[in-house]
Scaffold this motif. Sequence first.
Motif, PDB file in Angstrom:
ATOM      1  N   UNK A  30     -36.260  -9.249 -28.119  1.00 10.80           N
ATOM      2  CA  UNK A  30     -35.798 -10.484 -27.497  1.00 10.80           C
ATOM      3  C   UNK A  30     -36.972 -11.429 -27.243  1.00 10.80           C
ATOM      4  N   UNK A  31     -36.683 -12.692 -27.073  1.00 10.81           N
ATOM      5  CA  UNK A  31     -37.710 -13.709 -26.849  1.00 10.81           C
ATOM      6  C   UNK A  31     -37.444 -14.392 -25.515  1.00 10.81           C
ATOM      7  N   UNK A  32     -38.460 -14.435 -24.657  1.00 12.93           N
ATOM      8  CA  UNK A  32     -38.315 -15.070 -23.348  1.00 12.93           C
ATOM      9  C   UNK A  32     -38.327 -16.583 -23.485  1.00 12.93           C
ATOM     10  N   UNK A  33     -37.461 -17.241 -22.739  1.00 15.79           N
ATOM     11  CA  UNK A  33     -37.418 -18.694 -22.696  1.00 15.79           C
ATOM     12  C   UNK A  33     -38.063 -19.208 -21.425  1.00 15.79           C
ATOM     13  N   UNK A  34     -37.922 -20.496 -21.130  1.00 12.65           N
ATOM     14  CA  UNK A  34     -38.485 -21.069 -19.902  1.00 12.65           C
ATOM     15  C   UNK A  34     -37.930 -20.372 -18.660  1.00 12.65           C
ATOM     16  N   UNK A  35     -38.824 -20.055 -17.735  1.00 17.16           N
ATOM     17  CA  UNK A  35     -38.411 -19.401 -16.498  1.00 17.16           C
ATOM     18  C   UNK A  35     -38.076 -17.932 -16.649  1.00 17.16           C
ATOM     19  N   UNK A  36     -38.401 -17.350 -17.804  1.00 20.48           N
ATOM     20  CA  UNK A  36     -38.091 -15.955 -18.061  1.00 20.48           C
ATOM     21  C   UNK A  36     -39.355 -15.147 -18.325  1.00 20.48           C
ATOM     22  N   UNK A  37     -39.223 -13.822 -18.201  1.00 19.50           N
ATOM     23  CA  UNK A  37     -40.302 -12.898 -18.492  1.00 19.50           C
ATOM     24  C   UNK A  37     -39.827 -11.883 -19.521  1.00 19.50           C
ATOM     25  N   UNK A  38     -40.723 -11.522 -20.438  1.00 18.03           N
ATOM     26  CA  UNK A  38     -40.456 -10.421 -21.351  1.00 18.03           C
ATOM     27  C   UNK A  38     -41.089  -9.167 -20.753  1.00 18.03           C
ATOM     28  N   UNK A  39     -40.281  -8.144 -20.555  1.00 14.00           N
ATOM     29  CA  UNK A  39     -40.741  -6.914 -19.920  1.00 14.00           C
ATOM     30  C   UNK A  39     -40.748  -5.793 -20.948  1.00 14.00           C
ATOM     31  N   UNK A  40     -41.897  -5.108 -21.079  1.00 13.68           N
ATOM     32  CA  UNK A  40     -41.952  -3.849 -21.823  1.00 13.68           C
ATOM     33  C   UNK A  40     -41.384  -2.769 -20.911  1.00 13.68           C
ATOM     34  N   UNK A  41     -40.217  -2.305 -21.247  1.00 18.59           N
ATOM     35  CA  UNK A  41     -39.446  -1.462 -20.334  1.00 18.59           C
ATOM     36  C   UNK A  41     -39.969  -0.026 -20.356  1.00 18.59           C
ATOM     37  N   UNK A  42     -40.264   0.499 -19.181  1.00 18.40           N
ATOM     38  CA  UNK A  42     -40.609   1.909 -19.038  1.00 18.40           C
ATOM     39  C   UNK A  42     -39.359   2.737 -18.751  1.00 18.40           C
ATOM     40  N   UNK A  43     -38.478   2.206 -17.916  1.00 20.60           N
ATOM     41  CA  UNK A  43     -37.262   2.928 -17.549  1.00 20.60           C
ATOM     42  C   UNK A  43     -36.175   1.928 -17.196  1.00 20.60           C
ATOM     43  N   UNK A  44     -34.936   2.336 -17.430  1.00 19.91           N
ATOM     44  CA  UNK A  44     -33.777   1.513 -17.101  1.00 19.91           C
ATOM     45  C   UNK A  44     -32.859   2.304 -16.187  1.00 19.91           C
ATOM     46  N   UNK A  45     -32.219   1.607 -15.271  1.00 19.66           N
ATOM     47  CA  UNK A  45     -31.302   2.264 -14.358  1.00 19.66           C
ATOM     48  C   UNK A  45     -29.898   2.342 -14.937  1.00 19.66           C
ATOM     49  N   UNK A  46     -29.172   3.383 -14.534  1.00 25.64           N
ATOM     50  CA  UNK A  46     -27.769   3.550 -14.912  1.00 25.64           C
ATOM     51  C   UNK A  46     -26.929   3.422 -13.650  1.00 25.64           C
ATOM     52  N   UNK A  47     -25.962   2.529 -13.684  1.00 28.99           N
ATOM     53  CA  UNK A  47     -25.071   2.304 -12.549  1.00 28.99           C
ATOM     54  C   UNK A  47     -23.636   2.614 -12.927  1.00 28.99           C
ATOM     55  N   UNK A  48     -22.819   2.915 -11.921  1.00 29.04           N
ATOM     56  CA  UNK A  48     -21.406   3.148 -12.215  1.00 29.04           C
ATOM     57  C   UNK A  48     -20.780   1.905 -12.825  1.00 29.04           C
ATOM     58  N   UNK A  49     -21.259   0.729 -12.401  1.00 27.54           N
ATOM     59  CA  UNK A  49     -20.732  -0.505 -12.976  1.00 27.54           C
ATOM     60  C   UNK A  49     -20.942  -0.558 -14.486  1.00 27.54           C
ATOM     61  N   UNK A  50     -22.001   0.096 -14.984  1.00 30.94           N
ATOM     62  CA  UNK A  50     -22.242   0.105 -16.428  1.00 30.94           C
ATOM     63  C   UNK A  50     -21.078   0.768 -17.175  1.00 30.94           C
ATOM     64  N   UNK A  51     -20.475   1.786 -16.561  1.00 29.58           N
ATOM     65  CA  UNK A  51     -19.350   2.456 -17.232  1.00 29.58           C
ATOM     66  C   UNK A  51     -18.160   1.513 -17.338  1.00 29.58           C
TER      67      UNK A  51
END
Length: 317
Positions: A23-44
């Motif tokens: 992905x490419x960050x636009x104005x006001x955004x950050x590009x993050x090299x992800x180490x870990x992602x969270x899993x939420x019940x909402x994701x299901x």
Amino acid sequence: MRAIQITEFGGPEVLRETELPDPVAGPGQLLVDVDAAGVNYADTHTVEDSYLARSVLPLVPGAEVVGRTADGRRVVALTDHGGYAQKAVVEEHLAHDVPDGVTDGQALALVVQGLTAWHLLRTSGRLAEGESVVVHAAAGGTGSLAVQLAKAFGAGRVIATASSKDKRDLALELGADIAVDADPEGLKDRLIEANGGKKVDIVLEMTGGPVFDASLAALAPFGRLVTYGMASRTPPTPVQAAQLMGRSRAVVGFWLMHCLGRPGMYREPMAEILAMTAAGRLVPRVGGVYPLSEAARAHQDLRSRQTFGKLVLDVRA
């Protein structure tokens, strides 16, 4: 980059690993090299398109990431989608620096579930000193934090519910005064008995169906039931105005997305709970760490109620 993408709606089986352009960050955004992602019940719910916000295909799920920015900052951030990937674009105002002493898993536990627990008690529940609080699913990601925060915020009695003895024991370890079986049958009476024979002041409810109904019946005059999920995927009995007026009870809905962009509702409580965690006064529990490729198994385990605390995808694995 490696990512988990869905191209059709359904259960955990639609989560598939694939290669996608960075992905490419636009104005006001950050590009993050992800180490870990969270899993939420909402994701299901997102994956089956049954969430409050509708999903659009194709989709990379995931609403929270922790990782590094190009300038070396270690941040935890909310995302719109796109968290289950090696790189993610986040809005700069939703990225928070992670203090030393707070692990990736702990940071991920705070950015959705910790903030939700804080607002359930402070904003929607309006907890007052000495009031009784029922925390359903007290061994889960939000519930385990709500138990601790309720005690820290001055609750008089914290009543936890959970589906197994191990989970109830964990709730007691986290500071609950008493823990009871979450089975809807007889739940109203168990909650009142656990509060010394008196009806309860606040209930934090995310199951729906008969658990919601029993919780509403257990509320004292001026009590507040805060609903923030429907894990059972079963709607409760419709609430009539007379039911609320007759005992001066309130039913309050909560969705964290309404806090974003509002002054004092995101960065400030996030800073508070991160500081509490760094100081050891709040202990987010990480219940499972899965390789990115096993996102489907994480969803299966979450939906089958086999888990406790925060579930994390290790994007580097």
